[in-house]
Design a protein around this motif. Structure first.
Motif, short mmCIF file in Angstrom:
data_model
loop_
_atom_site.label_atom_id
_atom_site.label_comp_id
_atom_site.label_asym_id
_atom_site.label_seq_id
_atom_site.Cartn_x
_atom_site.Cartn_y
_atom_site.Cartn_z
N PRO A 105 8.57 14.45 -22.42
CA PRO A 105 7.15 14.14 -22.21
C PRO A 105 6.80 12.67 -22.35
CG PRO A 105 7.39 16.12 -23.55
CD PRO A 105 8.76 15.54 -23.39
N MET A 106 7.70 11.86 -22.94
CA MET A 106 7.40 10.45 -23.16
C MET A 106 7.98 9.53 -22.10
SD MET A 106 7.54 9.78 -27.28
CE MET A 106 9.31 10.09 -27.38
N VAL A 107 9.06 9.94 -21.42
CA VAL A 107 9.78 9.02 -20.54
C VAL A 107 10.00 9.65 -19.16
CG1 VAL A 107 11.88 7.67 -20.20
CG2 VAL A 107 10.98 8.00 -22.50
N THR A 108 9.57 8.92 -18.11
CA THR A 108 9.81 9.30 -16.72
C THR A 108 10.34 8.09 -15.97
OG1 THR A 108 8.08 10.99 -16.70
CG2 THR A 108 8.76 10.10 -14.57
N ALA A 109 11.36 8.29 -15.15
CA ALA A 109 11.94 7.20 -14.37
C ALA A 109 11.86 7.53 -12.89
CB ALA A 109 13.40 6.97 -14.78
N VAL A 110 11.59 6.50 -12.08
CA VAL A 110 11.50 6.65 -10.63
C VAL A 110 12.30 5.52 -9.98
CG1 VAL A 110 9.96 6.88 -8.65
CG2 VAL A 110 9.14 7.51 -10.93
N ILE A 111 13.07 5.86 -8.96
CA ILE A 111 13.78 4.84 -8.18
C ILE A 111 13.81 5.29 -6.72
CG2 ILE A 111 16.09 5.85 -8.52
CD1 ILE A 111 17.08 2.88 -8.72
N GLY A 112 13.70 4.32 -5.82
CA GLY A 112 13.67 4.66 -4.41
C GLY A 112 14.34 3.60 -3.56
N LEU A 113 14.71 3.99 -2.36
CA LEU A 113 15.27 3.08 -1.36
C LEU A 113 14.39 3.18 -0.12
CD1 LEU A 113 17.74 1.18 -0.89
CD2 LEU A 113 18.82 3.09 0.31
N VAL A 114 13.73 2.07 0.25
CA VAL A 114 12.69 2.12 1.27
C VAL A 114 12.89 1.01 2.31
CG1 VAL A 114 11.04 3.13 -0.33
CG2 VAL A 114 11.11 0.65 -0.08
N PHE B 49 0.83 -1.20 0.00
CA PHE B 49 0.00 0.00 0.00
C PHE B 49 0.87 1.25 0.00
CE2 PHE B 49 -4.12 -1.78 2.08
CZ PHE B 49 -4.27 -2.65 1.02
N THR B 50 1.87 1.27 0.86
CA THR B 50 2.76 2.43 0.99
C THR B 50 4.19 1.96 1.19
OG1 THR B 50 2.51 2.58 3.40
CG2 THR B 50 0.93 3.83 2.05
N THR B 51 5.13 2.86 0.99
CA THR B 51 6.53 2.61 1.33
C THR B 51 7.09 3.84 2.04
OG1 THR B 51 7.23 3.40 -0.87
CG2 THR B 51 6.96 1.02 -0.58
N THR B 52 8.07 3.61 2.90
CA THR B 52 8.69 4.70 3.66
C THR B 52 10.19 4.72 3.37
OG1 THR B 52 7.07 4.52 5.45
CG2 THR B 52 9.14 5.63 5.96
N GLY B 53 10.66 5.85 2.87
CA GLY B 53 12.07 5.97 2.52
C GLY B 53 12.31 7.20 1.69
N TRP C 50 7.86 -3.21 2.21
CA TRP C 50 6.42 -3.08 2.00
C TRP C 50 5.73 -2.66 3.28
CZ3 TRP C 50 3.66 -7.13 -1.55
CH2 TRP C 50 4.28 -7.15 -2.81
N ASP C 51 5.11 -1.50 3.26
CA ASP C 51 4.26 -1.02 4.35
C ASP C 51 4.98 -0.93 5.69
OD1 ASP C 51 1.74 -0.93 2.80
OD2 ASP C 51 2.02 -3.09 2.69
N ASN C 52 6.29 -0.82 5.68
CA ASN C 52 7.05 -0.75 6.93
C ASN C 52 7.42 0.69 7.26
OD1 ASN C 52 7.08 -3.50 7.45
ND2 ASN C 52 8.98 -3.83 6.33
N ILE C 53 6.81 1.24 8.31
CA ILE C 53 7.24 2.54 8.80
C ILE C 53 8.59 2.40 9.48
CG2 ILE C 53 6.74 4.38 10.47
CD1 ILE C 53 3.82 4.01 9.91
N GLU C 54 8.75 1.32 10.23
CA GLU C 54 10.05 0.98 10.84
C GLU C 54 10.53 -0.30 10.18
OE1 GLU C 54 9.34 0.64 14.97
OE2 GLU C 54 8.80 2.74 15.25
N ASP C 55 11.79 -0.34 9.79
CA ASP C 55 12.30 -1.52 9.10
C ASP C 55 12.28 -2.74 10.01
OD1 ASP C 55 13.35 -3.09 7.13
OD2 ASP C 55 14.98 -1.72 6.63
N ASN C 56 11.89 -3.88 9.46
CA ASN C 56 11.81 -5.12 10.26
C ASN C 56 13.02 -6.00 10.08
OD1 ASN C 56 11.25 -5.75 7.60
ND2 ASN C 56 9.75 -7.32 8.09
#
Length: 481
Positions: free
Chosen positions: A212-221, A199-203, A224-230
């Motif tokens: 206008p044709m290409v967008t890239a997204v990358i993240g470090l989180v 549902f959500t990610t935290t990071g 899955w759904d972890n406010i605090e890392d497990n």
């Protein structure tokens, strides 16, 4: 000494007072003024400054209210629509959600302060109970019907076309559907979204639009759904959006990383880590499923959008996930006596069709939405697991032969503390859904929806008897502000 600004204010007050005595204010007795003229002018200046500051900073407030009714024609004895997420309460009215969002979007074309922004999205109601429980923020310890769905700051760095940097809790990149019902084509959610996607990610997340044709997204989180890392590792999330034509676009999304918890507290109190990889074992020396932080979850999916006509939109979403040492079906997990690899796999395919009968931005807008889905839980890892502090019997199943039934959806506090006791088992689910949407005015959405669910096992109830299908009719009203 009185400033020039104050003298101008005094003059304006005197002028308005003089005019008002002969025009508008002459209709009734004037209210007696309180305080000195300087105090009243200062108060007016404060109000003017607050409004000016709000507009200058670009703050925005929005939200919505969502209520529903679902009729389950199986009339399950537990009053639960099994394997569902936000519409589990059978034959019941439900105040689904009140959402309030305060935000200041970052402006790539601005300078200084205009390039910085934030979003705080707060949810209240039955849906918030489950979206909150999906995080690890005090799981299983309270019944709070409040969830901070999103809370992040953002900045668009002046690099090239603008590099957006977001830090905090953000809606996931995984999948087509989202938590907010009005942003989805249908009232009910797919099995694929509710049972097998984050549902959500935290990071931290980086977004860059090359053209206008290409967008890239990358993240470090955190995962899955972890406010605090497990665990001690992080998860990588990514998305590549390619839109070569206004009528065609493809989003490729996914995640990769360790999602299973550290061995501390896993399984029984005798759980101990194995020297290599920190795999968890119980006192009998068996591997504890979903207690292997060295195992990785690999997610890969596409969202293909085609608009064949001005009135029609078709969306295809193929989806695949594989996770090491996570299978819970005894036949799939070697540590539980099975002969398979122990990996959990869940995958599916969803097709949406949206037909707009007229302009959706005008009053009396009609739209028809169809959806077909097939979803497989090959490791018995995602379905029938139940949950704590959720929206009334979320993700529970009817019992199978030789097993105890789940607790059901009764009354009182137990409504929101359901844990399925059904043994995990691999199964394949499919559903078809048709939704007729009518908007009397653009910010009022009404929906009537028919849905049919089917499984190759018997996770549903017809009365008190197990069955492989369920039929429902749902009604939803949403007001946007």
């Amino acid at each position: 000494m009185i400033s020039v600004r104050s003298l101008i204010g005094i003059g304006m007050c005197a002028l308005v007072s003089q005019l008002g005595s002969n025009t508008v204010f002459a209709q009734g007795p004037a209210a007696a003024p309180t305080g000195t003229i300087q105090e009243r002018v200062a108060e007016l200046e404060k109000k003017s400054d607050a409004t000016s500051l709000w507009n200058t900073l670009g703050f925005k407030i929005s939200g919505y209210v969502d209520a529903s009714y679902v009729q389950n024609f199986n009339n399950p004895a537990t009053n639960v629509s099994n394997l569902r997420i936000f519409d589990t309460q059978a034959n019941s009215f439900v105040p689904q959600l009140f959402q309030l969002m305060l935000e200041k979007p970052a402006d790539a074309g601005g300078t200084g302060l205009e390039r910085a922004g934030f979003r705080a999205r707060m949810n209240f109601g039955a849906e918030a109970r489950f979206s909150r429980a999906r995080t690890n923020f005090r799981p299983g310890t309270d019944n709070t019907e409040m969830d901070t769905q999103e809370l992040y700051a953002e900045y668009i760095a002046p690099l090239g076309n603008g590099l957006k940097i977001q830090v905090g809790k953000i809606n996931t990149l995984v999948g087509y559907e989202v938590i907010n019902s009005f942003e989805n084509p249908n009232f009910s959610r797919t099995f694929m979204f509710g049972l097998s996607q984050a549902f959500t990610t935290t990071g931290i997340r980086f977004t860059y639009t090359f053209n206008p044709m290409v967008t890239a997204v990358i993240g470090l989180v955190n995962g899955w759904d972890n406010i605090e890392d497990n665990n001690k590792s992080k998860t990588i999330e990514y998305l590549l959006a390619f839109t070569p034509h206004p009528r065609f676009g493809v989003n490729w999304f996914g995640t990769w990383g360790g999602e299973q918890s550290n061995c501390q507290g896993a399984g029984t109190s005798q759980a101990i880590p194995a020297p290599p990889g920190n795999t968890c074992f119980n006192a009998a020396g068996q591997v504890i499923p979903f207690g292997d932080p060295s195992a990785k979850r690999f997610v890969n999916g596409l969202i293909v959008t085609v608009k064949p006509t001005d009135s029609d939109t078709v969306i295809l979403e193929p989806y695949y996930v594989n996770e090491g040492n996570a299978a819970l079906d005894p036949q799939k997990q070697p540590s539980l006596g099975g002969n398979a690899s122990g990996n959990a796999r869940w995958n599916g395919m969803v097709t949406y069709w949206i037909h707009d009968f007229n302009d959706q931005t005008q009053p009396h807008a009609f739209s028809l939405r169809g959806r077909g889905e097939i979803w497989e839980d090959a490791g018995g890892f995602r379905a029938c697991g139940g949950a704590i502090n959720t929206n009334g019997g979320t993700n529970v199943c009817a019992f199978t032969q030789g097993a105890a039934p789940n607790a059901g959806f009764t009354t009182g506090s137990s409504v929101f503390n359901q844990v399925s006791t059904t043994p995990a088992q691999a199964q394949t689910l499919w559903e078809t859904t048709w939704t007729l949407q009518y908007k009397p005015v653009p910010n009022l959405i009404t929906r009537i929806e028919g849905r049919y669910d089917h499984s190759n096992k018997t996770p549903f109830l017809r009365g008190s008897q197990v069955t492989n299908n369920q039929e429902q009719l749902g009604f939803e009203v949403i007001y946007l502000f």
